[in-house]
Design a protein around this motif. Structure first.
Motif, PDB file in Angstrom:
ATOM      1  N   LEU A 162     -19.077  98.917 -29.952  1.00 46.69           N
ATOM      2  CA  LEU A 162     -18.786  97.544 -30.370  1.00 46.69           C
ATOM      3  C   LEU A 162     -18.140  97.554 -31.744  1.00 46.69           C
ATOM      4  O   LEU A 162     -18.588  98.272 -32.643  1.00 46.69           O
ATOM      5  N   ALA A 163     -17.058  96.803 -31.888  1.00 42.68           N
ATOM      6  CA  ALA A 163     -16.408  96.637 -33.187  1.00 42.68           C
ATOM      7  C   ALA A 163     -16.858  95.307 -33.788  1.00 42.68           C
ATOM      8  O   ALA A 163     -16.686  94.249 -33.173  1.00 42.68           O
ATOM      9  N   VAL A 164     -17.457  95.362 -34.973  1.00 44.44           N
ATOM     10  CA  VAL A 164     -17.999  94.170 -35.639  1.00 44.44           C
ATOM     11  C   VAL A 164     -17.285  94.009 -36.968  1.00 44.44           C
ATOM     12  O   VAL A 164     -17.268  94.925 -37.796  1.00 44.44           O
ATOM     13  N   ARG A 165     -16.689  92.828 -37.210  1.00 41.87           N
ATOM     14  CA  ARG A 165     -15.961  92.576 -38.450  1.00 41.87           C
ATOM     15  C   ARG A 165     -16.819  91.711 -39.370  1.00 41.87           C
ATOM     16  O   ARG A 165     -17.264  90.620 -38.978  1.00 41.87           O
ATOM     17  N   ILE A 166     -17.071  92.219 -40.584  1.00 41.14           N
ATOM     18  CA  ILE A 166     -17.937  91.511 -41.534  1.00 41.14           C
ATOM     19  C   ILE A 166     -17.324  91.595 -42.935  1.00 41.14           C
ATOM     20  O   ILE A 166     -16.493  92.458 -43.211  1.00 41.14           O
ATOM     21  N   PRO A 167     -17.738  90.688 -43.862  1.00 41.30           N
ATOM     22  CA  PRO A 167     -17.305  90.801 -45.260  1.00 41.30           C
ATOM     23  C   PRO A 167     -17.750  92.131 -45.848  1.00 41.30           C
ATOM     24  O   PRO A 167     -18.861  92.613 -45.569  1.00 41.30           O
ATOM     25  N   ASP A 168     -16.900  92.728 -46.642  1.00 38.78           N
ATOM     26  CA  ASP A 168     -17.187  94.034 -47.239  1.00 38.78           C
ATOM     27  C   ASP A 168     -17.999  93.851 -48.511  1.00 38.78           C
ATOM     28  O   ASP A 168     -17.520  94.061 -49.637  1.00 38.78           O
ATOM     29  N   THR A 169     -19.249  93.439 -48.319  1.00 39.41           N
ATOM     30  CA  THR A 169     -20.144  93.189 -49.448  1.00 39.41           C
ATOM     31  C   THR A 169     -21.464  93.905 -49.217  1.00 39.41           C
ATOM     32  O   THR A 169     -21.845  94.180 -48.077  1.00 39.41           O
ATOM     33  N   PRO A 170     -22.183  94.225 -50.298  1.00 44.99           N
ATOM     34  CA  PRO A 170     -23.452  94.938 -50.155  1.00 44.99           C
ATOM     35  C   PRO A 170     -24.447  94.168 -49.272  1.00 44.99           C
ATOM     36  O   PRO A 170     -24.555  92.949 -49.340  1.00 44.99           O
ATOM     37  N   GLY A 171     -25.146  94.898 -48.434  1.00 44.55           N
ATOM     38  CA  GLY A 171     -26.214  94.306 -47.630  1.00 44.55           C
ATOM     39  C   GLY A 171     -25.786  93.819 -46.257  1.00 44.55           C
ATOM     40  O   GLY A 171     -26.635  93.586 -45.390  1.00 44.55           O
ATOM     41  N   ARG A 172     -24.464  93.625 -46.032  1.00 41.81           N
ATOM     42  CA  ARG A 172     -24.047  93.094 -44.737  1.00 41.81           C
ATOM     43  C   ARG A 172     -24.240  94.093 -43.602  1.00 41.81           C
ATOM     44  O   ARG A 172     -24.610  93.723 -42.494  1.00 41.81           O
ATOM     45  N   LEU A 173     -23.989  95.382 -43.871  1.00 37.98           N
ATOM     46  CA  LEU A 173     -24.205  96.378 -42.825  1.00 37.98           C
ATOM     47  C   LEU A 173     -25.676  96.432 -42.435  1.00 37.98           C
ATOM     48  O   LEU A 173     -26.022  96.489 -41.251  1.00 37.98           O
ATOM     49  N   GLY A 185     -22.436  86.169 -31.832  1.00 37.37           N
ATOM     50  CA  GLY A 185     -21.639  84.952 -31.846  1.00 37.37           C
ATOM     51  C   GLY A 185     -22.393  83.786 -32.468  1.00 37.37           C
ATOM     52  O   GLY A 185     -21.815  82.996 -33.236  1.00 37.37           O
ATOM     53  N   ARG A 186     -23.669  83.655 -32.120  1.00 39.54           N
ATOM     54  CA  ARG A 186     -24.466  82.555 -32.687  1.00 39.54           C
ATOM     55  C   ARG A 186     -24.650  82.717 -34.191  1.00 39.54           C
ATOM     56  O   ARG A 186     -24.835  81.722 -34.913  1.00 39.54           O
ATOM     57  N   GLN A 187     -24.584  83.971 -34.681  1.00 39.75           N
ATOM     58  CA  GLN A 187     -24.726  84.230 -36.116  1.00 39.75           C
ATOM     59  C   GLN A 187     -23.384  84.169 -36.853  1.00 39.75           C
ATOM     60  O   GLN A 187     -23.327  84.434 -38.051  1.00 39.75           O
ATOM     61  N   GLY A 188     -22.319  83.847 -36.117  1.00 41.96           N
ATOM     62  CA  GLY A 188     -21.001  83.765 -36.726  1.00 41.96           C
ATOM     63  C   GLY A 188     -20.367  85.110 -37.001  1.00 41.96           C
ATOM     64  O   GLY A 188     -19.451  85.217 -37.832  1.00 41.96           O
ATOM     65  N   VAL A 189     -20.835  86.154 -36.287  1.00 41.57           N
ATOM     66  CA  VAL A 189     -20.303  87.502 -36.486  1.00 41.57           C
ATOM     67  C   VAL A 189     -19.291  87.795 -35.381  1.00 41.57           C
ATOM     68  O   VAL A 189     -19.570  87.631 -34.193  1.00 41.57           O
ATOM     69  N   GLU A 190     -18.094  88.213 -35.770  1.00 43.24           N
ATOM     70  CA  GLU A 190     -17.043  88.529 -34.817  1.00 43.24           C
ATOM     71  C   GLU A 190     -17.294  89.932 -34.248  1.00 43.24           C
ATOM     72  O   GLU A 190     -17.362  90.909 -34.987  1.00 43.24           O
ATOM     73  N   ALA A 191     -17.435  90.015 -32.943  1.00 43.28           N
ATOM     74  CA  ALA A 191     -17.708  91.310 -32.306  1.00 43.28           C
ATOM     75  C   ALA A 191     -16.897  91.437 -31.030  1.00 43.28           C
ATOM     76  O   ALA A 191     -16.701  90.463 -30.303  1.00 43.28           O
ATOM     77  N   ARG A 192     -16.399  92.621 -30.771  1.00 46.73           N
ATOM     78  CA  ARG A 192     -15.667  92.889 -29.533  1.00 46.73           C
ATOM     79  C   ARG A 192     -15.999  94.273 -29.028  1.00 46.73           C
ATOM     80  O   ARG A 192     -16.244  95.197 -29.796  1.00 46.73           O
ATOM     81  N   ARG A 193     -15.994  94.386 -27.701  1.00 41.48           N
ATOM     82  CA  ARG A 193     -16.195  95.706 -27.099  1.00 41.48           C
ATOM     83  C   ARG A 193     -14.988  96.594 -27.392  1.00 41.48           C
ATOM     84  O   ARG A 193     -13.848  96.149 -27.309  1.00 41.48           O
ATOM     85  N   MET A 194     -15.217  97.834 -27.659  1.00 47.02           N
ATOM     86  CA  MET A 194     -14.116  98.778 -27.855  1.00 47.02           C
ATOM     87  C   MET A 194     -13.439  98.975 -26.499  1.00 47.02           C
ATOM     88  O   MET A 194     -14.092  99.129 -25.469  1.00 47.02           O
ATOM     89  N   GLY A 195     -12.123  98.953 -26.513  1.00 46.56           N
ATOM     90  CA  GLY A 195     -11.364  99.064 -25.273  1.00 46.56           C
ATOM     91  C   GLY A 195     -11.010  97.710 -24.716  1.00 46.56           C
ATOM     92  O   GLY A 195     -10.241  97.600 -23.762  1.00 46.56           O
ATOM     93  N   SER A 196     -11.566  96.620 -25.270  1.00 43.86           N
ATOM     94  CA  SER A 196     -11.238  95.262 -24.822  1.00 43.86           C
ATOM     95  C   SER A 196     -10.282  94.641 -25.796  1.00 43.86           C
ATOM     96  O   SER A 196     -10.202  94.992 -26.962  1.00 43.86           O
ATOM     97  N   ASN A 197      -9.524  93.656 -25.318  1.00 43.49           N
ATOM     98  CA  ASN A 197      -8.583  92.954 -26.188  1.00 43.49           C
ATOM     99  C   ASN A 197      -9.300  91.912 -27.048  1.00 43.49           C
ATOM    100  O   ASN A 197     -10.296  91.378 -26.636  1.00 43.49           O
TER     101      ASN A 197
END
Length: 414
Positions: free
Chosen positions: A338-349, A402-414
């Motif tokens: 899964l590819a998850v896009r988040i702000p590059d700030t401490p604690g988000r990972l 999605g409910r948490q407002g986090v953008e996520a996509r399966r790898m290999g999917s558009n």
């Protein structure tokens, strides 16, 4: 319509063939498998030819062919075979047991483990050609020059008679057999089983299973045609990657086989994983296609009428097993990237990993991606590879992101 000519093999000939190879090949186990039966809703038995000496049914035909040659005084100059693996291995061992020389011609890209297995058995290995067809042409040339006997892997009645031992053993061990599902490449194994079974139990249903990418038999039962196979066709079931089915097997299959189905590589990989989990036995891709057909619902099952699945071989290339297992796990919904896009700030990972942990998933691998064109400045993309229960479990996590407002996509999917 003219009547079909009589076939050269009857039940007596098949039983005589088995006697010729007695002590040289194993009577392999026929296992009732309760977990698979309960899971798939049928009475399922596994005929484990992957436990045969050399790890494949191919030893049966090779041993019988060489025994026939010697009985006619034709084996003194040795034998030659072309194969990417199992047939070569079977010929090498059978020749060693018979005390005659063997040469096996293998494509230059044949797995090293299979090359070394043949050499270990005393065979001369010649690497020639980029395809099995080119290797076969080279082998036929060597046989002609040396006066050795070329042993075809499937288009030979004596080879077919040797493979028929699988069918004889099934009926003897399980007289109530209602259906047998068999891997189908060149057709020698299915033809041998069909002759052995239908001569005793014409009511038993026989199903051949091909890999979808290499399926020359696809329309054979409907119109008698053998279809073309793309030159670049690829399948993990390389043991049945045959572009030119045999003329001898065609005669038997046209009369005695009830259905031919195809399965894709995703399902084959899932079946390999399922066999490892449910039976602790290893099948190569070609050996697992029968179970794959059951898993996809291509073969009808009945809880009161036994279905035998022939696991034709277990010589999976060690370098591919790990990748195949992961492929099968991913295909069955038990491994996800899964590819998850988040702000590059401490604690988000840490927060993202916490969400994954809450859903009971195990993380195998984490990768950061920054500074790539598809990742905006100030953001980072996290690639998570996770072990999951099934596809529904995966959807549960994606929806939660999605409910948490986090953008996520399966790898290999558009």
């Amino acid at each position: 319509m003219d009547a079909m000519p009589a076939l050269p093999l009857d039940l007596a000939a098949l039983r005589a063939a088995r006697e010729r190879v007695a002590g040289l090949v194993l009577t392999t186990p026929l296992w009732a498998n309760d977990p698979l039966s309960q899971e798939l809703g049928g009475s399922i038995y596994l005929k484990l030819e992957n436990l045969q000496r050399t790890g494949s049914f191919k030893l049966r035909g090779a041993t019988h062919k060489i025994a026939c040659l010697l009985s006619r005084g034709e084996g003194k100059h040795g034998v030659v075979a072309a194969s990417a693996g199992n047939h070569a291995h079977g010929v090498a061992r059978a020749a060693r047991e018979a005390g005659i020389p063997a040469t096996v011609v293998m494509p230059v890209n044949a797995p090293l483990t299979k090359i070394e297995a043949c050499r270990h058995l005393g065979a001369t290995v010649v690497l020639q050609g980029g395809t099995l067809e080119e290797a076969r042409q080279a082998a036929e040339g060597i046989a002609a020059e040396s006066a050795a006997n070329f042993i075809h892997p499937y288009d030979d009645w004596e080879i077919i008679a040797g493979q028929a031992g699988v069918g004889l053993e099934i009926i003897e061990a399980l007289p109530a057999t209602a259906q047998i599902v068999v891997p189908l490449g060149g057709g020698g194994l299915l033809a041998g089983i069909a002759l052995a079974v239908k001569s005793q139990r014409p009511d038993v249903r026989l199903v051949g299973v091909q890999a979808d990418a290499v399926a020359p038999w696809r329309h054979f039962l409907a119109d008698g045609s053998v279809g073309p196979v793309p030159a670049d066709a690829h399948t993990i079931a390389d043991g049945i990657k045959v572009k030119a089915p045999g003329h001898c097997p065609r005669q038997v299959i046209a009369r005695h086989v009830d259905a031919i189905v195809t399965v894709d590589d995703d399902t084959i990989a899932e079946a390999m994983v399922r066999l490892l989990e449910r039976t602790r036995t290893l099948a190569e891709g070609a050996g697992a296609v029968g179970l794959a057909a059951l898993m996809r619902g291509l073969v009808p099952l009945d809880a009161d009428r036994p279905t035998v699945v022939v696991v034709s071989g277990g010589n999976a290339d060690m370098t591919l097993i790990g990748r195949t297992i992961d492929y099968g796990l991913a295909s069955s919904g038990r491994l996800m990237s899964l590819a998850v896009r988040i702000p590059d700030t401490p604690g988000r990972l840490a927060s993202i990993l916490g969400l994954v942990a809450e859903h009971g998933m195990n993380i195998r691998h984490v990768e950061h991606r920054r500074g790539e064109l598809h990742v905006p400045v100030g953001m980072t993309e996290i690639i998570l590879q996770m072990e999951t229960r099934d596809a529904a479990h995966q959807e549960e996590l994606i929806e939660h992101f999605g409910r948490q407002g986090v953008e996520a996509r399966r790898m290999g999917s558009n």
